[in-house]
Design a protein around this motif. Sequence first.
Motif, mmCIF file in Angstrom:
data_model
loop_
_atom_site.group_PDB
_atom_site.id
_atom_site.type_symbol
_atom_site.label_atom_id
_atom_site.label_comp_id
_atom_site.label_asym_id
_atom_site.label_seq_id
_atom_site.Cartn_x
_atom_site.Cartn_y
_atom_site.Cartn_z
ATOM 1 N N TRP A 9 -3.976 -4.666 -4.785
ATOM 2 C CA TRP A 9 -3.405 -4.552 -3.448
ATOM 3 C C TRP A 9 -4.389 -3.955 -2.450
ATOM 4 O O TRP A 9 -4.533 -4.484 -1.338
ATOM 5 C CB TRP A 9 -2.090 -3.778 -3.494
ATOM 6 C CG TRP A 9 -1.396 -3.713 -2.159
ATOM 7 C CD1 TRP A 9 -1.109 -2.594 -1.449
ATOM 8 C CD2 TRP A 9 -0.922 -4.809 -1.359
ATOM 9 N NE1 TRP A 9 -0.490 -2.915 -0.260
ATOM 10 C CE2 TRP A 9 -0.363 -4.279 -0.185
ATOM 11 C CE3 TRP A 9 -0.927 -6.197 -1.510
ATOM 12 C CZ2 TRP A 9 0.188 -5.058 0.826
ATOM 13 C CZ3 TRP A 9 -0.378 -6.973 -0.500
ATOM 14 C CH2 TRP A 9 0.175 -6.405 0.648
ATOM 15 N N THR A 13 -5.515 -6.133 0.766
ATOM 16 C CA THR A 13 -5.307 -5.681 2.142
ATOM 17 C C THR A 13 -6.627 -5.534 2.891
ATOM 18 O O THR A 13 -6.685 -5.815 4.089
ATOM 19 C CB THR A 13 -4.527 -4.341 2.207
ATOM 20 O OG1 THR A 13 -5.256 -3.341 1.518
ATOM 21 C CG2 THR A 13 -3.149 -4.479 1.618
ATOM 22 N N TRP A 17 -6.287 -7.705 6.096
ATOM 23 C CA TRP A 17 -6.162 -6.933 7.336
ATOM 24 C C TRP A 17 -7.476 -6.306 7.779
ATOM 25 O O TRP A 17 -7.571 -5.761 8.867
ATOM 26 C CB TRP A 17 -5.112 -5.837 7.191
ATOM 27 C CG TRP A 17 -3.701 -6.334 7.279
ATOM 28 C CD1 TRP A 17 -2.964 -6.518 8.413
ATOM 29 C CD2 TRP A 17 -2.849 -6.697 6.201
ATOM 30 N NE1 TRP A 17 -1.714 -6.975 8.095
ATOM 31 C CE2 TRP A 17 -1.613 -7.097 6.736
ATOM 32 C CE3 TRP A 17 -2.997 -6.739 4.818
ATOM 33 C CZ2 TRP A 17 -0.548 -7.518 5.960
ATOM 34 C CZ3 TRP A 17 -1.945 -7.158 4.032
ATOM 35 C CH2 TRP A 17 -0.737 -7.540 4.610
ATOM 36 N N PHE A 21 -4.735 0.588 3.878
ATOM 37 C CA PHE A 21 -3.626 1.298 4.490
ATOM 38 C C PHE A 21 -3.631 2.754 4.048
ATOM 39 O O PHE A 21 -4.098 3.100 2.965
ATOM 40 C CB PHE A 21 -2.303 0.638 4.129
ATOM 41 C CG PHE A 21 -2.192 -0.781 4.639
ATOM 42 C CD1 PHE A 21 -2.690 -1.141 5.883
ATOM 43 C CD2 PHE A 21 -1.593 -1.757 3.874
ATOM 44 C CE1 PHE A 21 -2.588 -2.435 6.362
ATOM 45 C CE2 PHE A 21 -1.485 -3.054 4.341
ATOM 46 C CZ PHE A 21 -1.972 -3.394 5.579
ATOM 47 N N GLY A 135 -7.184 -12.149 -0.088
ATOM 48 C CA GLY A 135 -6.767 -11.575 1.188
ATOM 49 C C GLY A 135 -7.453 -12.242 2.361
ATOM 50 O O GLY A 135 -6.825 -12.554 3.375
ATOM 51 N N ASN A 152 5.777 -6.442 5.157
ATOM 52 C CA ASN A 152 4.432 -6.187 5.668
ATOM 53 C C ASN A 152 4.279 -6.771 7.064
ATOM 54 O O ASN A 152 4.994 -7.690 7.442
ATOM 55 C CB ASN A 152 3.388 -6.826 4.746
ATOM 56 C CG ASN A 152 3.328 -6.142 3.414
ATOM 57 O OD1 ASN A 152 2.916 -5.003 3.313
ATOM 58 N ND2 ASN A 152 3.766 -6.837 2.369
ATOM 59 N N PRO A 155 -0.905 -10.283 8.883
ATOM 60 C CA PRO A 155 -2.345 -10.051 8.989
ATOM 61 C C PRO A 155 -2.947 -10.998 10.018
ATOM 62 O O PRO A 155 -2.365 -12.045 10.331
ATOM 63 C CB PRO A 155 -2.857 -10.366 7.588
ATOM 64 C CG PRO A 155 -1.870 -11.315 7.014
ATOM 65 C CD PRO A 155 -0.548 -10.956 7.640
#
Length: 164
Positions: A9, A13, A17, A21, A135, A152, A155
């Motif tokens: 994850w 991400t 993104w 996070f 991603g 979520n 993105p």
Amino acid sequence: MGASAALWWPAFTLGAWGTLFFDQLLTVWVIATAALVIVLVQPRGFRHRIRTALALAVPSIWLVLGFALNEATDDVLVILVDAVGIASAIIGIPFTIWVLVRILWPDFGAGVTRSRRAILLIAVAVITIGCYLLGVYQASFLTCEDFEISGNSDPPGCVHAPAN
């Protein structure tokens, strides 16, 4: 398996993104800090205790630097602290898992050769890079609605599902 599961994850991400996070970074900090306390107070001898403790302290150092910085701080320093945060997550997760396993199960990996350990490390790295690339290219197989239904945010570059 645990390292790959923990890294997928954050790597995804970072690819989708362009950032990690805060919950991912703070999770690494919590686990690394708990492992650091265990390493420091452990009654039995622990090989490489000082190096392990220093490595487990990196997420705490990152967090303290984050508090110490303000908007008047040089941009280069901010970039450096952000890089330490990302490195703490990507490198710190498997390292912390390894330290915890070695603390809880000291004989784990006994008899495993260095070459096999290297192969396992390479496998985790390849899986992590694969997750990052998933991603980056999420728009090829996911839609904005997939992200929304999972709770979520969208993105950058996500595509909307075709209207029915």
